[in-house]
Structure formats: structure tokens, C-alpha cells
Enzyme design. Structure first.
Site, PDB file in Angstrom:
ATOM      1  N   SER A  39      86.319 -16.147 -63.142  1.00  0.00           N
ATOM      2  CA  SER A  39      85.144 -17.288 -63.181  1.00  0.00           C
ATOM      3  C   SER A  39      85.482 -18.441 -62.272  1.00  0.00           C
ATOM      4  CB  SER A  39      85.203 -17.859 -64.505  1.00  0.00           C
ATOM      5  OG  SER A  39      86.175 -18.542 -64.859  1.00  0.00           O
ATOM      6  N   LYS A  80      87.724 -25.025 -65.283  1.00  0.00           N
ATOM      7  CA  LYS A  80      86.515 -24.968 -64.503  1.00  0.00           C
ATOM      8  C   LYS A  80      86.425 -26.135 -63.509  1.00  0.00           C
ATOM      9  CE  LYS A  80      84.994 -21.561 -67.156  1.00  0.00           C
ATOM     10  NZ  LYS A  80      84.924 -20.214 -66.648  1.00  0.00           N
TER      11      LYS A  80
END
Length: 186
Positions: A39, A80
Site C-alpha cells: 500500500s 500511511k
């Protein structure tokens, strides 16, 4: 015999102090994390091992584009990038990030966007109101996070906004594998 006991006691004491210091450092200051999944590609690779700075946000506020680790659930931490800060409106349209209606460059994605844009959008269009919670601006003590691999990331578009309480810390140092050792640039 007494000298041997004294020497043994000193070793035990030194080991206990070392373990206590290691515990304190890991609990309150720094901790290792392993990137799990794609990701954050191309910035981070699956299996990259990093150090999380757990105390930085005790002395300063998070900044746009910081790479952070946060508790996504009781059992899982995610890594993230912070995109939106409290009080802001975030939108992506035609692969362009807009903060409060103004274009914002994402230099860390420049190469990946060039490669992918010829056949599909790098980031599907969205605006803050479309995300879970339906906010018009990001509330105080919350941030919007996205993975760098926008087409393969479970982030604020699915999870909703992340509270500052969920954030474990900032990470910017890859220490393993050796050939990828680096400090991330913003």
C-alpha cells in the site's frame, strides 16, 4: 566465594538495568515496524523494516506528508502518509490533490503517476464529503491519510479519518534491508 557472588550480582544488576532501559526506550520513544503489503509502494516496499518515533508528536504537530503508523484496529497497525490536516478540505480530481481548493504537488508520487496515468488514474476522484463520516472539513485532532499506492491501499477513503490518539508515531528511517537503508524525504 563472596567475590564470585558479588561479581554475579553485578552482572545481574547490569542486565536488569539494560533490559529496563530497552523497555523504556521501546515503550515511550522508538519502536521497530515492518511494512506489510504494497500500500505504500513505491516509497516503501513490503518487508521494509523501519523505526517509529513515538514521542515526536508530543512536542510538535503532525505535518502534511509525514509517514505515520497508526492503530487501524485493536490488532493491526497501518502505515500511511498524512495528506489532510485539521480544518482542511481535501479532494482529488483528475489525479491532482486539492487542499482547500488549491493544487498541492505530491513529489513523492511524480514517477509513479507518470508511469500509470497513461492507462488509468493514479488516484480515483474523491472529496472529503464522500468519505466515511461525511465531514466538510477535517475535525480537530484528526488527519486524512492515504497510501502512496493509491489503487491498492486501505486508508481514509475506506477507514475514515484517523484521530491523533490513534497515531503511534512518525517513521522516516528504513534500516533493513541494507540496500534500501535510507531516510525518507518529504
Amino acid at each position: 566465594m563472596a567475590k564470585r557472588k558479588s561479581e554475579w550480582f553485578e552482572w545481574v544488576k547490569a542486565l536488569l538495568i539494560a533490559f529496563a532501559l530497552a523497555f523504556i526506550v521501546r515503550t515511550f520513544f522508538f519502536a521497530p515496524i515492518v511494512v506489510d503489503g504494497p500500500s505504500m509502494m513505491p516509497t516503501l516496499h513490503d518487508g521494509d523494516q523501519m523505526i517509529v518515533n513515538k514521542f515526536l508528536y508530543d512536542i510538535q504537530e503532525p505535518e502534511r506528508f509525514d509517514v505515520v503508523v497508526f492503530h487501524a484496529s485493536d490488532k493491526k497497525d497501518f502505515i500511511k502518509r498524512i495528506i489532510g490536516l485539521p480544518g482542511e478540505h481535501v479532494a482529488v480530481e483528475n489525479n491532482v490533490l486539492y487542499i482547500d481548493g488549491k493544487k498541492v504537488k505530491e513529489p513523492f508520487l511524480a514517477e509513479a503517476k507518470k508511469e500509470m496515468m497513461s492507462y488509468q488514474p493514479y488516484t480515483e476522484d474523491f472529496q472529503l464529503e464522500d468519505l466515511p463520516g461525511g465531514h466538510e472539513t477535517i475535525p480537530e485532532d484528526h488527519v486524512l491519510v492515504l497510501g502512496d499506492n493509491r489503487n491498492n491501499s486501505t486508508d481514509s477513503r475506506i477507514l475514515g479519518l484517523v484521530s491523533l490518539e490513534q497515531i503511534v508515531g512518525k517513521t522516516s528511517l528504513i534500516y533493513w534491508p541494507f540496500e534500501r537503508m535510507q531516510i525518507l524525504e518529504e
